[in-house]
Scaffold this motif. Structure first.
Motif, mmCIF file in Angstrom:
data_model
loop_
_atom_site.group_PDB
_atom_site.id
_atom_site.type_symbol
_atom_site.label_atom_id
_atom_site.label_comp_id
_atom_site.label_asym_id
_atom_site.label_seq_id
_atom_site.Cartn_x
_atom_site.Cartn_y
_atom_site.Cartn_z
ATOM 1 N N LYS A 149 19.914 -116.277 -49.886
ATOM 2 C CA LYS A 149 19.251 -115.177 -50.586
ATOM 3 C C LYS A 149 19.144 -115.476 -52.084
ATOM 4 O O LYS A 149 18.127 -115.197 -52.708
ATOM 5 C CB LYS A 149 20.035 -113.880 -50.358
ATOM 6 N N GLN A 150 20.215 -116.024 -52.658
ATOM 7 C CA GLN A 150 20.184 -116.386 -54.077
ATOM 8 C C GLN A 150 19.397 -117.671 -54.299
ATOM 9 O O GLN A 150 18.721 -117.833 -55.307
ATOM 10 C CB GLN A 150 21.606 -116.606 -54.589
ATOM 11 N N THR A 151 19.502 -118.587 -53.330
ATOM 12 C CA THR A 151 18.822 -119.876 -53.478
ATOM 13 C C THR A 151 17.306 -119.706 -53.527
ATOM 14 O O THR A 151 16.641 -120.361 -54.323
ATOM 15 C CB THR A 151 19.224 -120.813 -52.328
ATOM 16 N N VAL A 152 16.748 -118.804 -52.700
ATOM 17 C CA VAL A 152 15.290 -118.641 -52.732
ATOM 18 C C VAL A 152 14.823 -118.067 -54.071
ATOM 19 O O VAL A 152 13.702 -118.340 -54.507
ATOM 20 C CB VAL A 152 14.756 -117.788 -51.550
ATOM 21 N N GLU A 153 15.688 -117.302 -54.741
ATOM 22 C CA GLU A 153 15.332 -116.809 -56.077
ATOM 23 C C GLU A 153 15.253 -117.968 -57.069
ATOM 24 O O GLU A 153 14.343 -118.024 -57.896
ATOM 25 C CB GLU A 153 16.375 -115.801 -56.570
ATOM 26 N N VAL A 154 16.215 -118.878 -56.958
ATOM 27 C CA VAL A 154 16.214 -120.053 -57.839
ATOM 28 C C VAL A 154 14.991 -120.923 -57.531
ATOM 29 O O VAL A 154 14.343 -121.442 -58.441
ATOM 30 C CB VAL A 154 17.517 -120.863 -57.678
ATOM 31 N N ILE A 155 14.674 -121.058 -56.239
ATOM 32 C CA ILE A 155 13.494 -121.849 -55.865
ATOM 33 C C ILE A 155 12.252 -121.244 -56.511
ATOM 34 O O ILE A 155 11.427 -121.960 -57.095
ATOM 35 C CB ILE A 155 13.342 -121.915 -54.325
ATOM 36 N N SER A 156 12.135 -119.931 -56.459
ATOM 37 C CA SER A 156 10.979 -119.267 -57.058
ATOM 38 C C SER A 156 10.953 -119.508 -58.574
ATOM 39 O O SER A 156 9.896 -119.792 -59.148
ATOM 40 C CB SER A 156 11.034 -117.773 -56.762
ATOM 41 N N GLN A 157 12.123 -119.428 -59.207
ATOM 42 C CA GLN A 157 12.169 -119.639 -60.660
ATOM 43 C C GLN A 157 11.851 -121.080 -61.038
ATOM 44 O O GLN A 157 11.351 -121.341 -62.138
ATOM 45 C CB GLN A 157 13.541 -119.242 -61.199
ATOM 46 N N SER A 158 12.121 -122.010 -60.129
ATOM 47 C CA SER A 158 11.824 -123.414 -60.435
ATOM 48 C C SER A 158 10.313 -123.620 -60.604
ATOM 49 O O SER A 158 9.878 -124.617 -61.165
ATOM 50 C CB SER A 158 12.370 -124.338 -59.341
ATOM 51 N N PHE A 159 9.516 -122.653 -60.138
ATOM 52 C CA PHE A 159 8.068 -122.719 -60.331
ATOM 53 C C PHE A 159 7.671 -122.128 -61.690
ATOM 54 O O PHE A 159 6.523 -122.204 -62.088
ATOM 55 C CB PHE A 159 7.336 -121.960 -59.220
ATOM 56 N N GLU A 160 8.641 -121.517 -62.372
ATOM 57 C CA GLU A 160 8.344 -120.806 -63.619
ATOM 58 C C GLU A 160 8.987 -121.437 -64.836
ATOM 59 O O GLU A 160 8.546 -121.221 -65.954
ATOM 60 C CB GLU A 160 8.805 -119.348 -63.518
ATOM 61 N N ARG A 161 10.100 -122.119 -64.645
ATOM 62 C CA ARG A 161 10.820 -122.659 -65.797
ATOM 63 C C ARG A 161 11.602 -123.888 -65.359
ATOM 64 O O ARG A 161 11.783 -124.134 -64.167
ATOM 65 C CB ARG A 161 11.786 -121.622 -66.365
ATOM 66 N N GLU A 162 12.045 -124.637 -66.362
ATOM 67 C CA GLU A 162 12.893 -125.795 -66.126
ATOM 68 C C GLU A 162 14.281 -125.301 -65.738
ATOM 69 O O GLU A 162 14.880 -124.498 -66.456
ATOM 70 C CB GLU A 162 12.973 -126.604 -67.422
ATOM 71 N N LEU A 163 14.808 -125.755 -64.598
ATOM 72 C CA LEU A 163 16.151 -125.344 -64.201
ATOM 73 C C LEU A 163 17.181 -126.124 -65.018
ATOM 74 O O LEU A 163 16.919 -127.241 -65.455
ATOM 75 C CB LEU A 163 16.368 -125.607 -62.711
ATOM 76 N N SER A 164 18.359 -125.517 -65.201
ATOM 77 C CA SER A 164 19.434 -126.234 -65.889
ATOM 78 C C SER A 164 19.973 -127.316 -64.957
ATOM 79 O O SER A 164 19.728 -127.284 -63.752
ATOM 80 C CB SER A 164 20.551 -125.261 -66.273
ATOM 81 N N LEU A 165 20.707 -128.249 -65.522
ATOM 82 C CA LEU A 165 21.247 -129.345 -64.713
ATOM 83 C C LEU A 165 22.120 -128.796 -63.586
ATOM 84 O O LEU A 165 22.011 -129.196 -62.432
ATOM 85 C CB LEU A 165 22.055 -130.292 -65.604
ATOM 86 N N ARG A 166 22.972 -127.832 -63.938
ATOM 87 C CA ARG A 166 23.860 -127.216 -62.962
ATOM 88 C C ARG A 166 23.062 -126.568 -61.811
ATOM 89 O O ARG A 166 23.372 -126.765 -60.649
ATOM 90 C CB ARG A 166 24.696 -126.154 -63.690
ATOM 91 N N GLU A 167 22.018 -125.836 -62.186
ATOM 92 C CA GLU A 167 21.180 -125.187 -61.169
ATOM 93 C C GLU A 167 20.520 -126.219 -60.255
ATOM 94 O O GLU A 167 20.428 -126.031 -59.044
ATOM 95 C CB GLU A 167 20.092 -124.345 -61.847
ATOM 96 N N ARG A 168 20.085 -127.312 -60.877
ATOM 97 C CA ARG A 168 19.406 -128.349 -60.093
ATOM 98 C C ARG A 168 20.351 -129.002 -59.092
ATOM 99 O O ARG A 168 19.980 -129.237 -57.938
ATOM 100 C CB ARG A 168 18.788 -129.410 -61.017
ATOM 101 N N VAL A 169 21.561 -129.280 -59.546
ATOM 102 C CA VAL A 169 22.534 -129.927 -58.655
ATOM 103 C C VAL A 169 22.876 -129.007 -57.481
ATOM 104 O O VAL A 169 22.864 -129.422 -56.318
ATOM 105 C CB VAL A 169 23.818 -130.318 -59.439
ATOM 106 N N ILE A 170 23.128 -127.741 -57.799
ATOM 107 C CA ILE A 170 23.466 -126.784 -56.733
ATOM 108 C C ILE A 170 22.297 -126.629 -55.752
ATOM 109 O O ILE A 170 22.492 -126.600 -54.538
ATOM 110 C CB ILE A 170 23.862 -125.423 -57.357
ATOM 111 N N LEU A 171 21.090 -126.565 -56.310
ATOM 112 C CA LEU A 171 19.920 -126.429 -55.444
ATOM 113 C C LEU A 171 19.770 -127.652 -54.539
ATOM 114 O O LEU A 171 19.539 -127.518 -53.327
ATOM 115 C CB LEU A 171 18.656 -126.232 -56.298
ATOM 116 N N LYS A 172 19.903 -128.840 -55.118
ATOM 117 C CA LYS A 172 19.783 -130.079 -54.337
ATOM 118 C C LYS A 172 20.784 -130.094 -53.187
ATOM 119 O O LYS A 172 20.448 -130.447 -52.054
ATOM 120 C CB LYS A 172 20.020 -131.307 -55.242
ATOM 121 N N LEU A 173 22.020 -129.708 -53.492
ATOM 122 C CA LEU A 173 23.064 -129.698 -52.457
ATOM 123 C C LEU A 173 22.728 -128.688 -51.360
ATOM 124 O O LEU A 173 22.864 -128.974 -50.171
ATOM 125 C CB LEU A 173 24.427 -129.358 -53.076
#
Lengths: 106, 205
Positions: free
Chosen positions: A25-49
């Motif tokens: 549920k939280q991950t899809v929000e981050v996925i949506s935001q990745s279309f709007e802004r540059e994710l932080s390194l931490r966000e990117r690593v968590i998303l990748k995992l």
């Protein structure tokens, strides 16, 4: 036997990881935001995992890409979408605009 | 005056010809965004009037239609700006369905995908979708239950490719507000398309 063990360990790691990471549920929000802004390194690593262990969120990301790319293309090509209710300018509107356009010159 | 490009620099008989040639196209474009025939007619009218005034600036670069669509986009953004002024955003206003049912609520997998709503393989590329007229009808049906502001923000972002800043300025919303709207719109639209288009496509084959 060997493959059985390997699969079991892989499954255990994935299970453990999925419990540690933010849920879908939280991950899809981050996925949506990745279309709007540059994710932080931490966000990117968590998303990748998360994507590594979750096929559903992988599809989600792919679907958002398909939606964005096809909509952008559609916007360029011209939105020839059928709107059954009002496909064309009504004759009243057409006349009104024509009057406005010619009236402007006087 | 760039007389080389304008057939009749001092009059504008072109305006009525424009209406014949591009009126319906612009109207379709406008109604796709505004979803209201009256507002779309107004936007088209304003576009032609503005085009007539600014005809000197049109130097024959690109097609007339592209030029007119460019003006129309401004008029559409103006429309949203006006309607936002008339109805300032309220606290906790409906940004679109939250779709809590997409995620499980109980058991150990709380907040992970509910299997019934989880994404599946679409077996499609943007190029294929562009050729399928019926897909876009489903698409527009799927957009229609969204609140107007959310649908507008989504279309301005994904179809027109406006930046977040431009949309926030036009709609009078904060960037966090916009992200919530876009997220809700995507969540809703993706599911609606999957149910009403992609699963039916695979069932039919």
């Amino acid at each position: 036997m060997k493959i059985g063990w390997y699969e079991k360990i892989k499954h255990a790691i994935r299970y453990w990881l999925l419990r540690q990471l933010p849920p879908c549920k939280q991950t899809v929000e981050v996925i949506s935001q990745s279309f709007e802004r540059e994710l932080s390194l931490r966000e990117r690593v968590i998303l990748k995992l998360h994507l590594w262990i979750c096929a559903w969120c992988q599809w989600y990301l792919e679907h958002l890409q398909i939606m964005r790319n096809s909509m952008r293309e559609k916007g360029l090509e011209g939105p020839e979408i059928d709107f059954p209710a009002a496909p064309t300018l009504s004759s009243e509107a057409r006349e009104r605009i024509k009057r406005q356009l010619t009236g402007e010159k006087d | 005056m760039s007389e080389a490009h304008s057939k009749s620099p001092n009059q504008s008989p072109d305006a009525v010809v424009w209406l014949e040639q591009h009126g319906d196209y612009l109207f379709k474009y406008a109604i796709f965004r505004l979803r209201d025939p009256t507002a779309a007619e107004d936007a088209v009218q304003e576009t032609f009037l503005a085009a007539l005034k600014a005809y000197g600036k049109f130097e024959g670069r690109g097609s007339e239609r592209t030029w007119l669509v460019g003006i129309l986009k401004h008029k559409i953004t103006d429309h949203f700006r006006r309607s936002t002024r008339e109805a300032p955003i309220g606290e906790g206003e409906d940004d679109g369905p939250e779709h809590a049912e997409f995620f499980t609520r109980t058991d150990e997998w709380e907040h992970h995908w509910n299997k019934d709503y989880a994404p599946t393989d679409w077996h499609a590329t943007p190029a294929q979708l562009l050729e399928q007229g019926d897909f876009w009808r489903v698409f527009s049906d799927c957009l229609s239950p969204l609140p107007e502001r959310t649908a507008s923000a989504f279309a301005l972002r994904e179809v027109d490719g406006l930046t977040s800043e431009e949309i926030c300025e036009a709609l009078g919303i904060t960037v966090n507000n916009l992200w919530v709207m876009l997220h809700r719109a995507r969540l809703h639209l993706r599911n609606c398309l999957e149910l009403n288009w992609f699963r039916r496509q695979t069932d039919g084959q």
